[in-house]
Structures are given as C-alpha cells and as structure tokens.
Design a protein around this motif. Structure first.
Motif, short mmCIF file in Angstrom:
data_model
loop_
_atom_site.label_atom_id
_atom_site.label_comp_id
_atom_site.label_asym_id
_atom_site.label_seq_id
_atom_site.Cartn_x
_atom_site.Cartn_y
_atom_site.Cartn_z
N LYS A 132 2.10 2.35 -3.33
CA LYS A 132 1.14 2.77 -4.35
C LYS A 132 0.30 3.99 -3.98
N VAL A 186 -15.44 3.41 -5.29
CA VAL A 186 -14.78 3.27 -6.59
C VAL A 186 -14.95 4.50 -7.49
N VAL A 217 0.84 -1.19 0.00
CA VAL A 217 0.00 0.00 0.00
C VAL A 217 0.88 1.25 0.00
N SER A 271 -14.40 -1.87 -2.56
CA SER A 271 -13.96 -2.12 -3.93
C SER A 271 -15.11 -2.32 -4.91
N GLY A 272 -16.26 -1.75 -4.59
CA GLY A 272 -17.35 -1.75 -5.56
C GLY A 272 -18.24 -2.97 -5.55
N VAL A 282 -5.31 -5.04 6.37
CA VAL A 282 -5.28 -3.69 5.80
C VAL A 282 -5.28 -3.87 4.29
N VAL A 283 -6.22 -3.25 3.61
CA VAL A 283 -6.25 -3.39 2.15
C VAL A 283 -6.32 -2.00 1.51
N GLY A 284 -5.58 -1.84 0.43
CA GLY A 284 -5.59 -0.55 -0.25
C GLY A 284 -4.49 -0.48 -1.28
N PRO A 285 -4.18 0.66 -1.81
CA PRO A 285 -4.91 1.90 -1.61
C PRO A 285 -6.19 1.90 -2.45
N LEU A 286 -7.30 2.32 -1.83
CA LEU A 286 -8.59 2.26 -2.49
C LEU A 286 -9.07 3.65 -2.89
N GLY A 287 -10.03 3.66 -3.79
CA GLY A 287 -10.60 4.93 -4.26
C GLY A 287 -9.74 5.56 -5.33
N ILE A 288 -10.32 6.54 -6.00
CA ILE A 288 -9.60 7.25 -7.05
C ILE A 288 -8.80 8.37 -6.40
N ILE A 348 -12.69 -2.41 -11.80
CA ILE A 348 -11.33 -2.11 -11.32
C ILE A 348 -10.23 -2.80 -12.16
N LYS A 395 -5.42 -2.04 -7.94
CA LYS A 395 -5.12 -1.01 -6.94
C LYS A 395 -3.82 -1.35 -6.20
N ASN A 415 -17.38 -5.63 -12.41
CA ASN A 415 -16.61 -4.68 -11.60
C ASN A 415 -15.51 -4.06 -12.47
N ASN A 426 -6.44 -9.47 0.85
CA ASN A 426 -6.32 -8.01 0.93
C ASN A 426 -5.51 -7.44 -0.22
N ASP A 485 -16.65 -3.51 1.67
CA ASP A 485 -15.48 -4.01 0.95
C ASP A 485 -14.56 -2.89 0.48
N LEU A 487 -10.73 -9.48 -0.94
CA LEU A 487 -11.31 -9.51 0.41
C LEU A 487 -10.34 -10.15 1.40
N GLN A 522 -6.49 8.75 -1.36
CA GLN A 522 -6.90 7.34 -1.27
C GLN A 522 -7.02 6.88 0.17
#
Ligand SMILES: Cc1cc2nc3c(=O)[nH]c(=O)nc-3n(C[C@H](O)[C@H](O)[C@H](O)COP(=O)(O)OP(=O)(O)OC[C@H]3O[C@@H](n4cnc5c(N)ncnc54)[C@H](O)[C@@H]3O)c2cc1C
Ligand SMILES: Cc1cc2nc3c(=O)[nH]c(=O)nc-3n(C[C@H](O)[C@H](O)[C@H](O)COP(=O)(O)OP(=O)(O)OC[C@H]3O[C@@H](n4cnc5c(N)ncnc54)[C@H](O)[C@@H]3O)c2cc1C
Ligand code: FES
Lengths: 280, 496
Positions: free
Chosen positions: A27, A239, A24, A220-221, A85-91, B430, B244, B428, B239, A218, B201, A32
């Motif tokens: 990136k 998303v 993460v 992620s959409g 921990v998950v990411g980086p998410l979003g625009i 992405i 992304k 989706n 994860n 989630d 996930l 994000q």
C-alpha cells in the motif's frame, strides 16, 4: 512478519533495513511512514518508508541512531524481528506535473525524499535534487538520488565534495544567480534546514512543501501528541500531514515540542548504554 | 412509587428464603474494602479490593427480589442482565452459576462491574434505592465479585467451547477492538461465524486498554477477558489501521468477509482552541492516558515511553470519567496538587460518582465555574501558567443544563506545571474518508440504524462511540450485540 530481511550499516549511526511487512509494502505511497516498536516494552516511533517492494512484501527504512529506541534497533540484524510495524500512515505526498521541482534532503530526510523525487520524475517533472552531508563519505544515497533526478547537486559542509556549504546555499545560487524558474520545492530533513529553505523560498514566493516530524504515539489521529501549528491552526501531523505548506508552518513551536522529553530521553539513553556496556 | 410499594408487599417468596423484606431492608449496604487514599496515590494498583464471599452474600441479601415482570433494575441495564437471577444465586452461594447467568447477556462482566455508571442505570432504578433511607443494592460490586470469583475458581475454557455453535462458512471482519467490536466479535463467534478483529494499535481493548487506568481497571483483568475471546477462536490482527493498511471495500471484496462491523470509537481529541495550547506540558487526555496506560510510562524502569512525572500543580479541564482518570493519574505520577477546573458546577459533572468520591478522598481539588482563556509559557515554551475566567450559570442550553457565562473582568492566573484537556472527542476521519458510500452525520459520526447497526452501505454495520459520539462501555457493547444479531440475520437471508 516484521522480520528484518536485510540490514546495512552506512556508518555514523545510519542503518538501512529491509523489513518484511507485506500489507504495508502493498500500500505504501511516497511520503508515508510507519510506526514501529522494537520490543514488547518499547516506545512507538515513526519512521518514513524510503521504498517498498510489493513482490517481496518488504519496505526499506533508513534510521539514524539518536537515542535509546533507535540504538536498540541498530543492535538488531537480519533475521531478528520487530515487535510491531504499522502503516502506511499519513497522507501520501502530492504527486502531479508541477514543472520544475527542487527536491532537497538532509540526513535521513534523503531516504524519505527519494521515493517522492522518483514519482515526481515519472510524472514528467524536471527534478533538481540537492542533497547534503557534513563530509563526502557521509553522503547518503547519491546514486539512487541521481537516478531519481534530472539534475543532482551536492553540498558538503567541508567542501570535500560538491559545493562547499549548506544545501540552502546551492538553492539560493540556483534561484538568485542562475535565475532558474522553480515551480515547487520539497524539503525534508532536520528542522533548521527546512526552516532555512522555507524562509528563503517565502521571499521568492516559491511553493514549498516540508515533511514534519513531531513526536508521535499512535500515528493515527488518536492522541494529539503530534500537533503542529500550520497557518495558526492546530493540525495533527500524522493524519493531516506529514507534508505541509512550509510557509504556513510554525517551526519554532515544532522544535520546542520535539525537545519536551529531552531529559527523560537522555536519562533513558545513558541508562541503556550503561547496561549495554556492562553486558558486553 | 406505586411500583415500589407493590414490590415491597409481594415478598411471599422472599419468606421462603427465610429473610423477610423488613429484615432485608435493615441490612446495611456493603462498601468494598479499599486501599487507603494516602497509600494508593503512591501506586497504580486497583483501588477497591472487592468483596469477600461472605460480604457478597450479605449484600445479595439486601435484594428484595421484586416480583414485577421486568424488575426495575433490569430496565436500567442496557444489556438486560438477569440481575435478580444472579443476585439470587449469590445469596445461595452458587457464585459460578451466578457468573454463568450474567454471561448469558454480558460477555465482559468483570469490566462492566468496574466501569459502568451503575448509579445512572440499574442502581438508579433499584426499588430499595428509591426509598428515602436505604441505598440501592450494590449491583455493580456484586457483578464484579462473581466475575472475579469465576476467573479464580471456574473452568473458563470448558464454558468457552460449550458456547460455540457449529461452524458457519461465512466470516465477518470487525474494525476496532474496543467494547463495541469485542461484543460483536464474541456474539458472532458464538453463533459459529469466523471472526477477525482488525485493530489499529498493538493491543486490542480500545479505551479499556489505552484510556482507563490500571487503578480502575487492572490490565490483567482486561487481558484475561480478551484471552477468552481469542480462545473462542476470534482472530485478532493488530497493527492494522483500516483505511490505511486495508480498506473496508477490500475487506468485503478481496479478503472474503461477508460483512464488516465498524467500532472505531470517537478517538480524536478535542482541543480548546485557545492561545498557548501548543505549549509543552499541555496534553490531550488521550495522549496523557495513552502514555501511562497503553505504553505503561508509569513503570519507567521497564518501559521506554517517557512521561513527566513530578511537579507541583497539574490542572485537568473537564469533569467526565476521562478528566477524573487524568487527574488521579497525575497525582500518582507525583504531582502534589492535582486539580479539576470545570466551567459548569458540581451538579453537571458527568463522571461516575465513585470516581468523583475517590478523587476527593485522594485530595484532588475541584474548582467549579472556571474557564481557561490562555496558557502562558516560560522561555523554553513549557507551560507555566493558565489564565482563566470565572463563570456564572445563565439560562438552560439545548442540553437542558444551565449555560455557563463568563463574568467580565474576573480573569485570574494559576501557576501550573502540566495540564490535560479532557473536554471530549470527535470522530476519527480515517475510516469514513476511505469508505465511499457510507454516510456520516454533520459531526462526522457514522449514520447507523439504532436497532440493527446497519449503515447506508451494503454489508457494513457500525456501533459504539463512532455512531453515538462518546458514550459508555455498556452502550457500546449493547450496540455490538444488536449488530451481531442483525449481521446474523443478514447473512442468513442475504437481503440488505
Ligand atoms: C513522520 C516522521 C518520520 C520520521 N522518519 C524518520 C526516518 O525515516 N529515519 C529516522 O532516523 N528518523 C525518522 N524520524 C524521527 C524518529 O522517529 C526519531 O528519531 C526517533 O523517534 C527517536 O527515538 P529514540 O528513542 O532513538 O530517541 P530519543 O532519545 O527518544 O529522542 C531523540 C529525539 O527524537 C525525537 N523523538 C523521540 N521520540 C519520538 C517519537 N515517539 N516520535 C517522533 N519523534 C520522536 C525527539 O525530537 C527527541 O528529542 C521520523 C519522525 C517522524 C515524526
Ligand atoms: C479515559 C476514559 C475513561 C472512561 N471511563 C468510562 C467508564 O468508567 N465507564 C464507561 O462506561 N465508559 C467510560 N468511558 C467511555 C467508554 O470507554 C467508551 O464509550 C467506549 O470505550 C466506546 O467503545 P467503542 O468500542 O465504541 O470504542 P473504543 O473503546 O474507542 O475502541 C475503538 C477501537 O478501535 C480502534 N480503531 C480506531 N480506528 C481504527 C481503524 N481505522 N482501524 C482499526 N482500528 C481502529 C481503536 O484503536 C480502538 O481500539 C471512558 C472513556 C475514556 C476515554
Ligand atoms: S500521533 Fe497521535 S494523533 Fe498523531
């Protein structure tokens, strides 16, 4: 992975954490967020990435304790690990040379704002940051924001530091009294603050970007929990956002959706605190 | 018909097994014992208990062991399980051998036995089922029985390792840990490739984990199957949202994978786009089911994710498996009156027959030919009513089903406390958006060759719902298996 390598308490339920999550950190772009779980049976909560250190493989987050999950997080210290921990998410936020940009932050929003202001400044914008708090001693990240801005203005509710009042009052003064030409406003903070900024800038036709924080799962959409109304259309904040054109956002709907689980959240928090105290 | 008669006559070998075809046809189909409907709506435990060994043998005796080159039932199986072979072994009481036989072609029998739409596949073509008075052999129940038996009494690990071929020095990345990805991973690993699954996930399994409820597919069973894959040496990175956290190009160019398989599913919920859909209490099926399944919200004493858990009326729009899962979940959460609202008629429902039966037994009400036009909220913006229109069936549409058309002036409102929209999913975006050079069709699904899984991008394969749109577990697995074979070929010859 997911180890807390540093933690600092900033008082009033605010904590800054450095978390080891190299993928993460490598990136992350301004704007994000990550979704994290504190423990194996925990909830997934979204938290903005306030900074990233590619070399050490860590990200910085600033979290305000508001309920069970954020409280559980506040009980952890350096050396503890998060479950996920998950990411980086979003625009990522749009970074370009817009001219003069006002960056407004309240609460943990200041942490989210900081990397955006920094990147915008590096792109040649004139950055006027306006940050606020209830009292002087509660003001977050003043020196960091100063560095990331061309001008820094502060507002406190009680007038103990900077101007007395809200950040929106400072904004109004700049635009109305000082007649400053503003090309863009970025506002991140509690929904009422973002709405107030948006209402004001709309009447002056100043392009305004807000970062929305609906309930997510989630990130992620996949679930649609995070849907928001923008320009009358359904958007998924995770998303399609989290940044949106403030003048198109239905803030009332956002606030209502954030409130949906209030009773369950309150019950979970109270039950948790009861156990917490009986264990102490 | 001709086929049926031929099969019914050629019972020479059946006689060796003592029973004549006539005797076999007289045995009644065994339904699995199950939890009482009134009891089971108060818990999330699995509904059927499964066969006892005796019941399984009795049911296996109903198979007349057709003599055609490819038996009818096998023609209906997307992964060509040797159905005849495994049923024969059950009849002989050699359940472990039966399990091994299924595993030759299907790596997840305990799951398929539970969730495949058998009535549209193997059991639909079953020769005795096509006769007037004899229901088909309960192939799905038998598959489930042997898989569970094996898990209880077999040596899983011995077999796991004996399957795997000597190592090959190439590795493949699998994007998405649903049925398509799992099947690809399992097959490639058996061939000796290094395999890594990247999953967005915190748990793999895809819809099996986040969508299909505990009462239909217990998590223990799923976890057991997933553990076998891990024990085989499949590496799992959770994860990791590909597009992304890491991109497909990085997997190929930086992380050292020689090929990538994309099996990300069709996981973005569709909404009705009607007023009031943003009200609190209106969920997508994915949100509702994810809270309950992946996040285990039904167990609120142990898990933190909240869900509203009581009320009077809960309405689910749709009539597929997802809709049945949602409406039966609502009952179990404590809603007294859980209903399906469907804009077509009973005949057009797409859910598995068993799920529809179970829902009816549990007291779910079905309202056909109704279409929602808006949701109405209270002063706190919580949904309190839905307004619908009555429909009638008109001319057939492109799907061949008669198109529902609204009846003017037929609006009516229903008081509700919650609603789920289960009208399907979209692709989706992405992965597609972050993968230049990989073409999509007009709906945003990845274009891939049906036989090989090859996309338009070199080294990248795809299969499952992200290619076909929402389909079934077994079709996703079938696509994964085909892709694994063609990835093997590509990696051997190196030519795209
Ligand atoms: C994109 C995004 C970025 C965010 N960044 C930060 C940040 O940098 N720092 C920070 O302190 N907070 C941030 N938040 C808010 C943070 O996610 C919530 O405060 C947290 O989830 C509360 O959980 P809880 O269990 O402690 O509180 P609860 O008692 O469960 O909830 C308190 C309130 O928090 C909100 N909330 C609850 N669950 C969720 C959820 N799963 N997703 C989103 N909101 C929820 C609800 O509005 C709720 O009323 C962000 C939210 C979003 C959507
Ligand atoms: C509620 C429900 C009930 C169903 N019931 C049945 C049934 O009874 N019988 C039946 O045959 N079929 C059923 N289906 C359909 C069946 O589940 C699907 O067709 C099947 O799961 C498709 O498999 P897949 O591997 O293509 O995708 P999925 O199962 O959707 O798995 C995709 C995986 O990829 C992951 N992913 C997505 N994006 C990314 C990314 N960017 N990076 C990394 N990972 C990613 C997802 O998190 C997920 O784990 C049901 C579907 C639903 C929703
Ligand atoms: S959080 Fe699930 S779709 Fe956005």
């Amino acid at each position: 992975m997911y180890e807390i390598i540093e933690k600092k308490n900033l008082g009033e339920g605010m904590n800054v954490y450095k978390i080891n999550v190299p993928d993460v950190a490598a990136k992350a772009r301004p704007g994000q967020f990550v979704v994290l779980r504190v423990h194996e049976k925990g909830e997934r909560i979204p938290i903005t990435i306030a900074g990233n250190d590619e070399i050490n493989g860590s990200i910085t987050i600033l979290v305000q304790t508001v309920g069970k999950t954020t409280h559980l997080l506040s009980e952890l210290s350096a050396g503890n690990k998060l479950a996920d921990v998950v990411g980086p998410l979003g625009i990522p936020s749009e970074i370009d040379n817009f001219g003069t940009v006002i960056c407004m932050g309240g609460g943990f929003g200041i942490a989210a704002l900081h990397p955006i202001a920094k990147a915008l400044k590096e792109h040649g914008n004139h950055i006027i940051s306006i940050i606020g708090a209830r009292r002087k001693d509660l003001l977050l990240m003043e020196s960091e924001m100063k560095e990331a801005s061309s001008e820094l203005l502060v507002a406190t509710d009680d007038g103990s530091y900077g101007a007395k009042g809200f950040v929106t009052d400072v904004l109004k003064k700049l635009v109305v009294d000082n007649k400053r030409i503003i090309n863009r406003v970025i506002a991140i903070g509690p929904v009422p603050m973002m709405k107030a900024v948006s209402d004001f800038t709309k009447s002056y036709n100043i392009k305004t970007i807000v970062s929305l924080n609906p309930i997510m799962i989630d990130g992620s959409g996949m679930c649609g929990a995070c849907r928001v109304l923008v320009g009358g259309k359904t958007k998924f904040a995770c998303v399609d956002g989290p940044d949106f054109d403030a003048h198109e956002v239905d803030f009332e709907n956002l606030v209502n959706r954030q409130r949906f689980y209030k009773e369950e959240e309150k019950a979970a928090y109270e039950c948790h605190m009861k156990q917490h105290h009986s264990n102490m | 018909m001709e086929n049926i008669n031929k099969n019914l006559q050629s019972d020479a070998t059946v006689k060796e097994g003592k029973l004549s075809t006539k005797e076999r046809l007289q045995i009644k189909r065994h339904e699995m014992p199950m939890q009482d409907p009134q009891e089971r709506i108060k818990n999330f435990n699995e509904v059927p208990f499964g066969y006892s060994p005796e019941e399984a043998i009795e049911e296996a005796k109903r198979c007349i062991q057709c003599k055609s080159e490819v038996p009818e039932c096998v023609k209906g199986c997307p992964v060509n399980i040797d159905i005849l072979g495994f049923i024969n072994l059950i009849e002989k009481g050699d359940f472990l051998a039966a399990a091994k036989k299924i595993k030759e072609t299907n790596s997840l029998p305990a799951i398929c036995g539970r969730v495949c739409p058998q009535e549209d596949q193997c059991e639909k073509l079953c020769v005795i089922g096509r006769r007037k008075d004899t229901p088909s052999v309960a192939i799905g129940n038998l598959e489930r029985f042997v898989a569970d038996y094996k898990a209880k009494y077999g040596n899983l690990h011995f077999e796991v390792n004996s399957f795997i071929n000597p190592g090959k020095n190439k590795k493949v990345a699998i994007v998405g840990g649903g049925p398509a990805g799992l099947a690809t991973a399992g097959d490639l690993r058996k061939m000796g490739y290094g395999v890594t699954i990247y999953e967005a996930l915190h748990e793999i399994g895809g819809v099996l984990m986040y969508g299909i409820p505990e009462f239909r597919l217990p998590k223990d069973i799923l976890l057991r199957e997933l553990q076998i894959l891990k024990d085989m040496g499949v590496e799992v990175i959770t994860n990791a949202v590909v597009g992304k956290t890491v991109t497909v190009d990085e997997l190929l160019n930086k992380k050292g994978y020689s090929a990538v398989f994309i099996g990300t599913g069709a996981g973005t919920p569709k909404f009705l786009n009607i007023p009031g859909e943003e009200l609190n209490g209106v969920y997508s099926a994915n949100e509702f089911l994810t809270r309950v399944n992946l996040m285990r919200a039904y167990n609120k004493n142990e898990y933190d994710t909240p869900i509203k858990s009581c009320g009077n009326t809960f309405v689910v729009f749709g009539a597929g498996n997802t809709a049945m899962d949602a409406v039966r979940t609502a009952l179990r959460l404590g809603y007294h009156d859980a209903r399906i609202f469907y804009r077509r008629s009973r005949k057009e429902m797409t859910a598995r027959l068993e799920e529809i039966h179970h829902a009816e037994q549990e007291g779910v009400k079905f309202d056909f030919l109704v279409n929602p036009v808006r949701f109405i909220g209270d002063e706190n913006q919580n949904v309190k009513q839905v307004e619908c229109l009555k429909m009638e069936l008109g001319e057939p549409d492109e799907s061949g089903r008669r198109r529902p058309v609204p009846i003017k002036g037929s609006e009516f409102t229903t008081d509700i406390e919650g609603a789920v929209i289960a009208i399907g999913t979209n692709a989706n975006p992405i992965v597609p958006q972050s993968t230049p050079g990989m073409e999509l069709n007009k709906w945003g699904y990845i274009i891939a060759n049906e036989e090989t899984g090859k996309t338009t991008k070199k080294g990248v394969f795809a299969g499952g719902d992200i290619v076909t749109g929402a389909a079934t577990v077994i079709l996703a697995m079938g696509a994964g298996k085909k892709a694994a074979a063609s990835i093997d070929e590509y990696l051997k010859i190196g030519i795209w």
